[in-house]
Design a protein around this motif. Sequence first.
Motif, PDB file in Angstrom:
ATOM      1  N   TYR A 174     -53.429 175.766  -2.925  1.00  0.00           N
ATOM      2  CA  TYR A 174     -54.492 174.754  -2.945  1.00  0.00           C
ATOM      3  C   TYR A 174     -55.538 175.053  -1.875  1.00  0.00           C
ATOM      4  CZ  TYR A 174     -56.873 170.251  -2.606  1.00  0.00           C
ATOM      5  OH  TYR A 174     -57.830 169.272  -2.570  1.00  0.00           O
ATOM      6  N   PHE A 175     -55.076 175.369  -0.664  1.00  0.00           N
ATOM      7  CA  PHE A 175     -56.018 175.657   0.417  1.00  0.00           C
ATOM      8  C   PHE A 175     -56.653 177.038   0.248  1.00  0.00           C
ATOM      9  CE2 PHE A 175     -53.823 172.097   2.220  1.00  0.00           C
ATOM     10  CZ  PHE A 175     -54.777 171.472   3.007  1.00  0.00           C
ATOM     11  N   LEU A 176     -55.976 177.925  -0.449  1.00  0.00           N
ATOM     12  CA  LEU A 176     -56.504 179.274  -0.674  1.00  0.00           C
ATOM     13  C   LEU A 176     -57.484 179.323  -1.839  1.00  0.00           C
ATOM     14  CD1 LEU A 176     -56.314 182.362  -0.018  1.00  0.00           C
ATOM     15  CD2 LEU A 176     -54.469 182.456  -1.735  1.00  0.00           C
ATOM     16  N   LYS A 177     -57.127 178.677  -2.976  1.00  0.00           N
ATOM     17  CA  LYS A 177     -57.893 178.850  -4.209  1.00  0.00           C
ATOM     18  C   LYS A 177     -58.421 177.543  -4.798  1.00  0.00           C
ATOM     19  CE  LYS A 177     -56.267 182.180  -6.901  1.00  0.00           C
ATOM     20  NZ  LYS A 177     -55.371 182.979  -7.779  1.00  0.00           N
ATOM     21  N   GLY A 178     -58.064 176.412  -4.190  1.00  0.00           N
ATOM     22  CA  GLY A 178     -58.532 175.128  -4.695  1.00  0.00           C
ATOM     23  C   GLY A 178     -57.718 174.616  -5.860  1.00  0.00           C
ATOM     24  N   GLU A 179     -58.232 173.563  -6.500  1.00  0.00           N
ATOM     25  CA  GLU A 179     -57.492 172.920  -7.585  1.00  0.00           C
ATOM     26  C   GLU A 179     -57.213 173.865  -8.749  1.00  0.00           C
ATOM     27  OE1 GLU A 179     -59.584 169.566  -5.432  1.00  0.00           O
ATOM     28  OE2 GLU A 179     -60.125 171.583  -6.114  1.00  0.00           O
ATOM     29  N   GLU A 180     -58.145 174.749  -9.050  1.00  0.00           N
ATOM     30  CA  GLU A 180     -57.996 175.638 -10.200  1.00  0.00           C
ATOM     31  C   GLU A 180     -56.863 176.646 -10.024  1.00  0.00           C
ATOM     32  OE1 GLU A 180     -59.625 175.469 -13.153  1.00  0.00           O
ATOM     33  OE2 GLU A 180     -60.398 173.600 -12.333  1.00  0.00           O
ATOM     34  N   GLY A 181     -56.601 177.028  -8.780  1.00  0.00           N
ATOM     35  CA  GLY A 181     -55.587 178.056  -8.537  1.00  0.00           C
ATOM     36  C   GLY A 181     -54.246 177.518  -8.124  1.00  0.00           C
ATOM     37  N   SER A 182     -54.096 176.186  -8.131  1.00  0.00           N
ATOM     38  CA  SER A 182     -52.848 175.576  -7.663  1.00  0.00           C
ATOM     39  C   SER A 182     -52.344 174.564  -8.685  1.00  0.00           C
ATOM     40  CB  SER A 182     -53.095 174.877  -6.319  1.00  0.00           C
ATOM     41  OG  SER A 182     -51.976 174.114  -5.927  1.00  0.00           O
ATOM     42  N   GLU A 183     -51.043 174.293  -8.629  1.00  0.00           N
ATOM     43  CA  GLU A 183     -50.431 173.265  -9.468  1.00  0.00           C
ATOM     44  C   GLU A 183     -49.850 172.182  -8.570  1.00  0.00           C
ATOM     45  OE1 GLU A 183     -47.735 175.872 -11.503  1.00  0.00           O
ATOM     46  OE2 GLU A 183     -49.068 176.106 -13.212  1.00  0.00           O
ATOM     47  N   LEU A 184     -50.628 171.819  -7.541  1.00  0.00           N
ATOM     48  CA  LEU A 184     -50.187 170.814  -6.573  1.00  0.00           C
ATOM     49  C   LEU A 184     -50.442 169.433  -7.152  1.00  0.00           C
ATOM     50  CD1 LEU A 184     -49.091 170.241  -3.728  1.00  0.00           C
ATOM     51  CD2 LEU A 184     -51.452 170.294  -2.893  1.00  0.00           C
ATOM     52  N   ASN A 185     -49.397 168.807  -7.642  1.00  0.00           N
ATOM     53  CA  ASN A 185     -49.499 167.486  -8.253  1.00  0.00           C
ATOM     54  C   ASN A 185     -48.832 166.445  -7.353  1.00  0.00           C
ATOM     55  OD1 ASN A 185     -50.735 168.496 -10.627  1.00  0.00           O
ATOM     56  ND2 ASN A 185     -48.737 169.161 -11.370  1.00  0.00           N
ATOM     57  N   SER A 186     -49.259 165.204  -7.494  1.00  0.00           N
ATOM     58  CA  SER A 186     -48.688 164.122  -6.687  1.00  0.00           C
ATOM     59  C   SER A 186     -47.928 163.149  -7.572  1.00  0.00           C
ATOM     60  CB  SER A 186     -49.804 163.374  -5.943  1.00  0.00           C
ATOM     61  OG  SER A 186     -50.590 162.618  -6.856  1.00  0.00           O
ATOM     62  N   SER A 187     -47.050 162.367  -6.953  1.00  0.00           N
ATOM     63  CA  SER A 187     -46.289 161.363  -7.706  1.00  0.00           C
ATOM     64  C   SER A 187     -47.227 160.286  -8.249  1.00  0.00           C
ATOM     65  CB  SER A 187     -45.206 160.737  -6.819  1.00  0.00           C
ATOM     66  OG  SER A 187     -45.768 160.139  -5.676  1.00  0.00           O
ATOM     67  N   GLU A 188     -48.323 160.001  -7.530  1.00  0.00           N
ATOM     68  CA  GLU A 188     -49.290 159.008  -8.012  1.00  0.00           C
ATOM     69  C   GLU A 188     -49.927 159.466  -9.318  1.00  0.00           C
ATOM     70  OE1 GLU A 188     -52.098 158.233  -4.958  1.00  0.00           O
ATOM     71  OE2 GLU A 188     -50.645 157.225  -3.644  1.00  0.00           O
TER      72      GLU A 188
END
Length: 324
Positions: A174-188
């Motif tokens: 997420y910090f390297l590539k942003g939303e497009e390059g990450s699958e960092l999802n939240s419980s919300e």
Amino acid sequence: MKINNKEKSFKELLQASFKSNDTEEWLDVYFTRPIGLVFALMWIKIGVTPNFVTILSMFLGVGAGWCFYHTELWWNVGGVVLLMLANFCDSTDGQMARLTNHKTAIGRMLDGLASDVWFFFCYLAIALRIWNDPIPFTSVNWSIWGFLLCSYAGFFWHAHQCQLADYYRQIHLYFLKGEEGSELNSSEQEERLLDSIPKHKVGPFEIADKPYFWEHAFHFFYLGWCRKQEQTTPEFQKFFRKVKAKWPNAADMPVDFRESFRRQSLPLMKYTNILTHNTRATVMFIACLVNVPYIYPIFEITVLVAIYYYMKRTHEKMCKEMSV
């Protein structure tokens, strides 16, 4: 499915199939990923989906567990080969998804579930294999103690280690590539998705409408996965809430801030790799081939647990110190 920019060379396609150079392990870069890409290109050509390849890897992992139950050398060599093939398939499905931009939430869940299935049957095989063997330096057989050892290593620590390793990789991306390059999802996010799925009342319960059953089941279990990751990382949650409040999109963050996080997070990526597949598989291969399979679950609850706690403590300390 079609490959994006299919005119690229094999080397360029290989690079495009990586999550990032930061998060790839050297063994994957020079061995697993190139072989996986060859399979990926073949599967794409004949129209096979990434999810099919993931499910195929599960069957290969089950076969590996069956082989590791036996004490004969050639059975164990067969187990090594089958688990390596399962890992190639696991690499292939992700590469296919990235090359064709055919990424799905269900695909990610299946990808995480696949290795759990492999190792469940491997733990079970080891527990049954040592059942009638004596515990070293005693006259007592492993029997139920071997089963409890493998259950503790597999059901408790394996899951915790893989969950946290996956989470830290997605944070780094997420910090390297942003939303497009990450699958960092939240419980919300997952709760909102779960609430948006059409349901109907059956007595006091709400049941997902028939066309949405599997989608509901996925988000229900994935919500639990996200909650466990968040509960394990309280300092990161505080830090990330402040980051999102100040910069709603990763692209809005100052470059030096993102680079500072990346620089401190990067040394931990080698530990996320140790806690996922290659290291643990290598130890299990050696333990089974030399017929001391109990070494593997002991390695899991000693060496890998120590790495898990070191990684967690270091990451949480970093997030606390970087609080914005």
